[in-house]
Structure formats: C-alpha cells, structure tokens
Design a protein around this motif. Structure first.
Motif, short mmCIF file in Angstrom:
data_model
loop_
_atom_site.label_atom_id
_atom_site.label_comp_id
_atom_site.label_asym_id
_atom_site.label_seq_id
_atom_site.Cartn_x
_atom_site.Cartn_y
_atom_site.Cartn_z
N UNK A 64 -44.64 -104.32 58.75
CA UNK A 64 -44.59 -103.52 59.97
C UNK A 64 -43.90 -104.34 61.04
N UNK A 65 -43.17 -103.66 61.91
CA UNK A 65 -42.47 -104.34 62.99
C UNK A 65 -42.87 -103.71 64.31
N UNK A 66 -43.17 -104.57 65.29
CA UNK A 66 -43.46 -104.13 66.65
C UNK A 66 -42.65 -104.98 67.60
N UNK A 67 -42.53 -104.52 68.83
CA UNK A 67 -41.87 -105.34 69.84
C UNK A 67 -42.75 -106.53 70.15
N UNK A 68 -42.13 -107.62 70.55
CA UNK A 68 -42.86 -108.85 70.85
C UNK A 68 -43.88 -108.58 71.95
N UNK A 69 -45.12 -109.01 71.71
CA UNK A 69 -46.18 -108.83 72.69
C UNK A 69 -46.88 -107.48 72.60
N UNK A 70 -46.54 -106.67 71.61
CA UNK A 70 -47.12 -105.34 71.47
C UNK A 70 -47.97 -105.23 70.20
N UNK A 71 -48.73 -106.24 69.89
CA UNK A 71 -49.61 -106.19 68.72
C UNK A 71 -50.68 -105.13 68.85
N UNK A 72 -50.99 -104.74 70.09
CA UNK A 72 -52.01 -103.72 70.30
C UNK A 72 -51.61 -102.39 69.67
N UNK A 73 -50.31 -102.12 69.60
CA UNK A 73 -49.85 -100.89 68.96
C UNK A 73 -50.20 -100.90 67.46
N UNK A 74 -50.04 -102.05 66.82
CA UNK A 74 -50.41 -102.17 65.41
C UNK A 74 -51.92 -102.07 65.24
N UNK A 75 -52.66 -102.66 66.16
CA UNK A 75 -54.12 -102.59 66.09
C UNK A 75 -54.58 -101.14 66.21
N UNK A 76 -53.94 -100.35 67.07
CA UNK A 76 -54.26 -98.92 67.19
C UNK A 76 -53.98 -98.20 65.87
N UNK A 77 -52.86 -98.54 65.23
CA UNK A 77 -52.52 -97.93 63.94
C UNK A 77 -53.60 -98.24 62.91
N UNK A 78 -54.06 -99.47 62.87
CA UNK A 78 -55.10 -99.86 61.92
C UNK A 78 -56.43 -99.18 62.25
N UNK A 79 -56.72 -99.00 63.54
CA UNK A 79 -57.94 -98.29 63.92
C UNK A 79 -57.91 -96.85 63.43
N UNK A 80 -56.74 -96.23 63.48
CA UNK A 80 -56.59 -94.87 62.97
C UNK A 80 -56.82 -94.80 61.47
N UNK A 81 -56.54 -95.88 60.76
CA UNK A 81 -56.75 -95.93 59.31
C UNK A 81 -58.18 -96.32 58.95
N UNK A 82 -59.03 -96.57 59.95
CA UNK A 82 -60.42 -96.88 59.69
C UNK A 82 -60.76 -98.36 59.74
N UNK A 83 -59.85 -99.19 60.15
CA UNK A 83 -60.11 -100.63 60.26
C UNK A 83 -60.51 -100.97 61.70
N UNK A 84 -61.39 -101.93 61.82
CA UNK A 84 -61.84 -102.40 63.13
C UNK A 84 -61.42 -103.86 63.28
N UNK A 85 -60.81 -104.18 64.41
CA UNK A 85 -60.39 -105.57 64.65
C UNK A 85 -61.62 -106.44 64.83
N UNK A 86 -61.71 -107.47 64.00
CA UNK A 86 -62.84 -108.39 64.05
C UNK A 86 -62.46 -109.66 64.79
N UNK A 87 -61.23 -110.15 64.56
CA UNK A 87 -60.80 -111.41 65.16
C UNK A 87 -59.29 -111.39 65.36
N UNK A 88 -58.88 -111.94 66.49
CA UNK A 88 -57.44 -112.09 66.78
C UNK A 88 -57.19 -113.58 66.98
N UNK A 89 -56.67 -114.23 65.94
CA UNK A 89 -56.46 -115.67 65.92
C UNK A 89 -55.01 -115.96 66.29
N UNK A 90 -54.76 -116.20 67.54
CA UNK A 90 -53.39 -116.41 68.03
C UNK A 90 -52.84 -117.75 67.55
N UNK A 91 -53.71 -118.75 67.40
CA UNK A 91 -53.26 -120.08 66.97
C UNK A 91 -52.66 -120.06 65.56
N UNK A 92 -53.19 -119.20 64.70
CA UNK A 92 -52.73 -119.15 63.31
C UNK A 92 -51.96 -117.85 63.01
#
Length: 122
Positions: A64-92
């Motif tokens: 999947x490709x998103x604009x830089x800094x727009x990871x929230x758009x992908x997170x919304x897509x995953x939420x629609x598929x039934x996934x819940x964000x548990x952790x956002x590890x920016x370092x890795x």
C-alpha cells in the motif's frame, strides 16, 4: 520557423530524453517495484481522490502507498477491515494491529521523498 514550433519540438525532445533515461534506470528509480503500477499508484494519490493506493512488486507481493506523513489513512483502512491499532512503533517503522486474538506486525518505509510504502497485510 515560429516560436511555437520550436517550443513544441524542444518539449518533445525533453520528454523523449527523460523517458529514455527512466527506461534505462528504472531499477534504480523504482527498486523492486513495478514502474507502471507504482506510477499508477502515485497518480491515484496525487490526482485521484484516493488516500491509499495498492501496488505490487516484481514478485506480486501486495503493498500500500500513502503520502508521507499520512499513515492515519492506512490505519483507517485497517480499522474498516476489523483491525485495531495496538502499537505505532516509529523507531522501527512498524505498526501492530490486533484482530481478535492475533497481533499482526506491518512494516513501512519511505518511498521517494513524498510517499510511504507499507507492506501488505498477511
């Protein structure tokens, strides 16, 4: 000759030269990604109304490709598929989603200057 004709010929020559350089160096520009599909995904992000675009690499692995800094758009897509964000590890460069009892790690990386390429789910 008119100025319009000269400009048209010059613009056509520049397009041909740029296209030839892109064809010769497509692996350096796109890496393992397919140039046509990647360009289509960029077009969908820039011109189209999509916030998240799908693409594949040379091994048909989904990304999947998103604009830089727009990871929230992908997170919304995953939420629609039934996934819940548990952790956002920016370092890795990792997102951890939970779907019921399973945790799924999804990695992302920078692509070009303006985009982020996210590994497909699963």
């Amino acid at each position: 000759m008119s100025k319009r004709f000269v400009r048209t010929v010059a613009a056509g020559g520049c397009i041909i030269i740029f296209g030839a350089l892109l064809l010769l160096n497509w692996e350096k520009v796109f890496g393992d990604y397919r140039p046509i599909q990647t360009a289509t995904a960029v077009f969908k992000l820039e011109v189209g109304s999509q916030d998240v675009a799908k693409t594949t690499d040379s091994d048909n692995v989904l990304y999947y490709m998103v604009k830089k800094g727009h990871l929230d758009e992908y997170i919304k897509l995953m939420n629609e598929k039934g996934y819940v964000l548990k952790e956002k590890d920016i370092d890795h460069n990792r997102l951890v989603f939970n779907n019921g009892q399973e945790d799924e790690q999804i990695y992302y990386k920078r692509f070009a200057r303006k985009y982020t390429m996210i590994d497909g789910e699963g």
